[in-house]
Design a protein around this motif. Sequence first.
Motif, PDB file in Angstrom:
ATOM      1  N   THR A   6       0.828  -1.198   0.000  1.00 40.26           N
ATOM      2  CA  THR A   6       0.000   0.000   0.000  1.00 40.26           C
ATOM      3  C   THR A   6       0.867   1.254   0.000  1.00 40.26           C
ATOM      4  O   THR A   6       0.610   2.198  -0.752  1.00 40.26           O
ATOM      5  N   SER A  40      -5.883   7.342  -3.260  1.00 43.28           N
ATOM      6  CA  SER A  40      -6.497   6.039  -3.473  1.00 43.28           C
ATOM      7  C   SER A  40      -7.769   5.886  -2.645  1.00 43.28           C
ATOM      8  O   SER A  40      -8.780   5.368  -3.122  1.00 43.28           O
ATOM      9  N   LEU A  41      -7.732   6.363  -1.413  1.00 44.38           N
ATOM     10  CA  LEU A  41      -8.925   6.302  -0.564  1.00 44.38           C
ATOM     11  C   LEU A  41     -10.042   7.178  -1.118  1.00 44.38           C
ATOM     12  O   LEU A  41     -11.204   6.769  -1.139  1.00 44.38           O
ATOM     13  N   THR A  44     -11.461   5.433  -4.119  1.00 41.76           N
ATOM     14  CA  THR A  44     -12.244   4.267  -3.730  1.00 41.76           C
ATOM     15  C   THR A  44     -13.625   4.674  -3.223  1.00 41.76           C
ATOM     16  O   THR A  44     -14.642   4.143  -3.673  1.00 41.76           O
ATOM     17  N   TYR A  45     -13.661   5.626  -2.302  1.00 38.59           N
ATOM     18  CA  TYR A  45     -14.952   6.024  -1.726  1.00 38.59           C
ATOM     19  C   TYR A  45     -15.823   6.761  -2.731  1.00 38.59           C
ATOM     20  O   TYR A  45     -17.041   6.583  -2.741  1.00 38.59           O
ATOM     21  N   TYR A  53     -17.640   0.892  -8.165  1.00 38.14           N
ATOM     22  CA  TYR A  53     -16.985  -0.229  -7.487  1.00 38.14           C
ATOM     23  C   TYR A  53     -17.965  -0.865  -6.520  1.00 38.14           C
ATOM     24  O   TYR A  53     -18.795  -0.193  -5.933  1.00 38.14           O
ATOM     25  N   GLY A  58     -11.460  -2.055  -4.084  1.00 38.17           N
ATOM     26  CA  GLY A  58     -10.613  -0.874  -4.111  1.00 38.17           C
ATOM     27  C   GLY A  58     -10.525  -0.277  -5.500  1.00 38.17           C
ATOM     28  O   GLY A  58     -10.866  -0.909  -6.496  1.00 38.17           O
ATOM     29  N   SER A  64      -6.346   5.843  -8.574  1.00 39.00           N
ATOM     30  CA  SER A  64      -5.560   6.322  -7.443  1.00 39.00           C
ATOM     31  C   SER A  64      -4.727   7.535  -7.830  1.00 39.00           C
ATOM     32  O   SER A  64      -4.621   8.491  -7.062  1.00 39.00           O
TER      33      SER A  64
END
Length: 80
Positions: A6, A40-41, A44-45, A53, A58, A64
């Motif tokens: 990560t 990346s977070l 993703t969210y 997604y 992820g 990202s």
Amino acid sequence: MHIIWTILIGFIAGLLARAVLPGNNSMGFILTAVLGIAGSLVATYAGQAMGWYAAGAGAGFIASVVGAAVLLGAWHLVSR
């Protein structure tokens, strides 16, 4: 081992985001990795909220980098 991957992928995504956006990007290794991981977070969210997604999935590497670039652009706007 997952945490190391990560951090490594986050660092690479942060480097690419810094390369894409022009300007003074004087960050060290740690802030670049944090920028990539946070990007990346965000990707993703945002992707889960938009239905791109599935829950628990992820974001990909390109997403990202885009998320990190968005965060870096927002940082440049706030820091002026």
